[in-house]
Design a protein around this motif. Structure first.
Motif, PDB file in Angstrom:
ATOM      1  N   ALA A 201       0.850  -1.200   0.000  1.00 33.18           N
ATOM      2  CA  ALA A 201       0.000   0.000   0.000  1.00 33.18           C
ATOM      3  C   ALA A 201       0.881   1.243   0.000  1.00 33.18           C
ATOM      4  N   ASN A 260       1.673   4.807  -2.236  1.00 32.26           N
ATOM      5  CA  ASN A 260       1.131   6.022  -1.637  1.00 32.26           C
ATOM      6  C   ASN A 260       2.187   7.127  -1.719  1.00 32.26           C
TER       7      ASN A 260
ATOM      8  N   THR B  37      -2.742  10.240   4.131  1.00 35.11           N
ATOM      9  CA  THR B  37      -3.861  10.228   3.168  1.00 35.11           C
ATOM     10  C   THR B  37      -4.670  11.514   3.305  1.00 35.11           C
ATOM     11  N   SER B  55      -3.875   4.096   3.578  1.00 31.63           N
ATOM     12  CA  SER B  55      -4.418   3.988   2.229  1.00 31.63           C
ATOM     13  C   SER B  55      -5.938   4.122   2.279  1.00 31.63           C
TER      14      SER B  55
END
Ligand code: SF4
Lengths: 366, 76
Positions: A201, A260, B37, B55
């Protein structure tokens, strides 16, 4: 629960198992897959996937347990740091019971008077620093690419809020170099790799492109529910049977191909890549994260130069071979007889992600 | 240690240097950081690891994965 229950559908799971068995029916030997991640090891035991696939697929545990691959020398350093006058050492829970050299643990250090605090998040360690402005608070940075961005963010936040007594000891490790070391050694034959879901991720599924390209081996990035794992295994079995190694992403809901970017930028702002010591794999170049020179004032390795005697691994413990897939927990003569979760000899029995703990907890036929 | 749980954001607060969110983790309201995020919105599901959302969970991708798995097993 959303995004969990849908991935536990028993009917679809049975069909996937049937398909995997059908694809492997004509093979003489099971397809050998390494699950990099200790979370996958536990999920595979917990959902009984090993038995379901027995004879068709063999799952081999890999190095993806940050506690297990932390070298005894680094544990000794953390223990010595905890005993530095006035220091509050904040750590994730898994680390407190891991034996360093000479059967020392952070827990034992705490019993002798060291101030060791278990935290859920680096943010809790920041709170400790706010509450105790006169004492140095050190966050023990253990973990892979999943965990390191949070530590980086906490350091940036300490800077913004001018919390001067907060630092980190970075023992962070990078996962692709460990995979390269295992494949490069060539002593564990593998047909495919189940890629770590939450590491990916952050770093992205593209980060595993070197596996097919350089080693001719397939990789499937997977989540942690039964359908995630079975889907990844089915994909890897197909790649093996057809002889076309690729990187598959079965965890698209959480993992993008590029990872990310915000987390990667934070990592890059605070850390630089350097050599790290791994239990079982030794010192690997470019496999760890250390604080950049601009962050020297928050680098506990520099602020608290502890001295230690040379490290010693726990005598008889096979964790080093287990994390590289050369041994299974049952091969260790101490397993269950001497080494148990109540009285762990090595880190693979302590950690929630350790292979020895998984077998002890779930396997019935050892 | 790489455990991360999908959980829904119920509120966001624009704090400095990073925004924070309120989520319900195992029945308990918790504050998490959106440092990793910042694009996440109220109502989004995020994967939470050590107090940070690492995420966003993409509902469309989740459906597509399930559909793909069903398709994989359709012709046995
Ligand atoms: S059973 Fe205990 S001593 Fe043996 S390898 Fe596992 S952790 Fe080490």
């Amino acid at each position: 629960m959303k995004f969990i229950d849908e991935f536990r559908d028993p009917a679809l799971a049975r069909r996937l198992v049937g398909q995997i068995r059908q694809m492997t029916a004509s093979r003489a030997a099971p397809v050998r897959l390494m699950e990099f991640c200790g979370g996958h090891t536990h999920a595979a035991y917990r959902f009984g996937l090993r038995e379901l696939l027995d004879g068709a697929v063999e799952l081999i545990s890999g190095p993806g347990c940050p506690v297990c691959v932390t070298a005894a020398a680094d544990l000794d350093r953390a223990i010595a740091l905890a005993e530095w006058p006035d220091v509050i050492l904040a750590t994730f829970g898994d680390m407190v019971r891991v034996p360093g050299s000479r059967v020392q643990t952070l827990q034992a250090a705490r019993a002798r008077g060291a101030d060791v605090r278990v935290v859920y998040s680096p943010l809790d360690a920041l709170t400790l620093a706010r509450q105790h402005p006169a004492r140095p608070v050190v966050m023990l940075g253990v973990g892979f690419e999943t965990t390191a961005p949070g530590i980086a963010a906490a350091l940036v936040q300490a800077e913004t809020e001018r919390i001067t007594n907060f630092s980190a000891l970075s023992l962070h490790k990078l996962t692709p170099p460990a995979m390269r070391a295992i494949l490069g050694a060539g002593d564990v034959p593998l047909d495919g790799i189940i890629g770590p879901g939450h590491v990916s991720a952050v770093i992205g599924s593209d980060a595993w492109g070197f596996l097919p390209r350089e080693y001719g081996i397939a990789c499937a990035v997977a989540g942690f529910e039964p359908l995630d794992l079975l889907g990844a295994i089915a994909g890897l079995v197909r790649a093996t049977v057809e002889g076309v190694p690729v990187v598959d992403n079965l965890y698209m809901r959480g993992v993008r191909s590029e990872g990310n970017p915000t987390a990667l930028a934070l990592l890059n702002r605070v850390f630089e890549v350097g050599t790290a010591k791994w239990r079982g794999l030794g010192a690997l170049p470019d496999s760890g994260l250390r604080l950049r020179a601009e962050w020297a004032h928050r680098n506990a390795a520099r602020l608290f130069p502890v001295t230690r005697e040379p490290a010693r691994e726990p005598p008889g413990c096979r964790c080093g071979d287990i994390v590289r897939g050369r041994s299974a927990p049952m091969d260790c003569p101490l397993f269950r007889r001497v080494c148990t979760p109540e009285n762990p000899i090595g880190p693979c029995m302590v950690s929630n992600e350790g292979a020895c703990a998984a077998v002890f907890q779930y396997a019935v036929d050892f | 240690m790489c455990l991360a749980i999908p959980t829904q954001i119920i509120a966001i607060e624009a704090t400095s240097p990073f925004p924070q969110a309120t989520v319900v983790l195992e029945g308990v309201e918790r504050r998490i950081s959106l440092a990793l995020t910042p694009e996440a919105q109220v109502g989004d599901y995020v994967l939470v690891h050590t107090g940070y959302a690492i995420s966003r969970v993409d509902a469309v991708e989740a459906q597509e994965t399930l559909a793909m798995l069903a398709e994989m097993t359709a012709y046995q």
